[in-house]
Design an enzyme around this catalytic site. Sequence first.
Site, short mmCIF file in Angstrom:
data_model
loop_
_atom_site.label_atom_id
_atom_site.label_comp_id
_atom_site.label_asym_id
_atom_site.label_seq_id
_atom_site.Cartn_x
_atom_site.Cartn_y
_atom_site.Cartn_z
N SER A 144 0.86 -1.18 0.00
CA SER A 144 0.00 0.00 0.00
C SER A 144 0.89 1.22 0.00
O SER A 144 2.08 1.14 0.33
CB SER A 144 -0.89 0.00 1.26
OG SER A 144 -1.50 1.25 1.45
N TYR A 170 -1.67 -0.93 10.52
CA TYR A 170 -1.83 -1.21 9.09
C TYR A 170 -0.56 -0.83 8.33
O TYR A 170 -0.08 -1.60 7.49
CB TYR A 170 -3.03 -0.43 8.55
CG TYR A 170 -3.28 -0.66 7.07
CD1 TYR A 170 -3.89 -1.82 6.63
CD2 TYR A 170 -2.92 0.30 6.13
CE1 TYR A 170 -4.14 -2.04 5.28
CE2 TYR A 170 -3.17 0.10 4.77
CZ TYR A 170 -3.77 -1.07 4.35
OH TYR A 170 -4.01 -1.28 3.02
N LYS A 174 2.02 -3.20 6.01
CA LYS A 174 2.33 -2.92 4.61
C LYS A 174 3.82 -2.63 4.41
O LYS A 174 4.38 -2.94 3.35
CB LYS A 174 1.48 -1.76 4.10
CG LYS A 174 -0.01 -2.10 4.06
CD LYS A 174 -0.27 -3.39 3.27
CE LYS A 174 -1.74 -3.75 3.16
NZ LYS A 174 -1.98 -4.97 2.36
#
Length: 319
Positions: free
Chosen positions: A193, A206, A210
């Site tokens: 991401s 998160y 990533k």
Amino acid sequence: FRGGPNTAGSGPNGNNDIYNIVLLIVDIVMLVVKFWVAIVEEVIKTFTTRPQANVAGQFVLITGAGHGMGKEMALQYAALGAKVLCWDVNEQTNSQTVKEIKQAGGTAFGYVCNVVKREDIIELAAKMRKEHGFIQVVVNNAGIMPAHSLLEHTEQETRLMYDINVLAHFWMIQAFLPDMLERNEGSIVALSSCAGLFGLPNLVPYCGTKFAVRGYMAALAEELRLKNPQSNIKLTTIYPYMIDTGLCKNPRYRFPQLFKLISPKVAAASIIEAQRQGLEEAAVPRHFVGIEKIGRLLPRKAMRLVNDFLDAGVDSDKN
């Protein structure tokens, strides 16, 4: 003492020293030449259209194919003639993806799999080999993205995020990489991401997952290269910006025309193109990787000023 046994440059040891120095000079010259050749080649590739591998007739496995990016990639791969293996924990939505592919004249097979469970992946991978043979392309797409401050994340939520976004990738690679190594071909795509390029508030765990995807793919590429300099296995790490799939619930941007949500259709096409071109890294939009590299060269305080001015990110989903 001239000409004595310990005089530098004389005798076996002295000859070896001279030989090693000459070798070192040759190695340095070759390094400089290859270094600049590599740079020129990459610059040329930047301004030329790279050929795209033909995926027609190949088996392409996509995790999280029941919705969002996974579904869109499945539809587009099938439209290119690939035989798509759709994996998802949700049987209903996954079956709908398979149905739509078949209605459009494509080939697809649906399988229910919880990628958190390593044993399920290994068992299903064995079934894949038995029913379909070699899987040419594996796309690690499944992921979740809770968005709130670090102290609001529960232990269960954080562990599940790492299980799906990171550890499941390891289990998938361990299941399918051996066949690729044996045949010296294949492609592995990992969805990181832009949160794997830039640290963002409300996405601390998160971002960690990533960044982990980015790190393991880079390390795996080096491991494969050193084991076999002639390796034909392609590894592609993808860094999508905010995609309009519902995963990103509260996007925020001061300049909508610069940072608007990207449609799944556009993002999927860009990802598939990157895989077919054999790119090691690709952002969606593509220029985000270059921006990140430039940003690394600048003082952090200066980049924070730019970030504050742009005011783009994700607000908490608990507000």
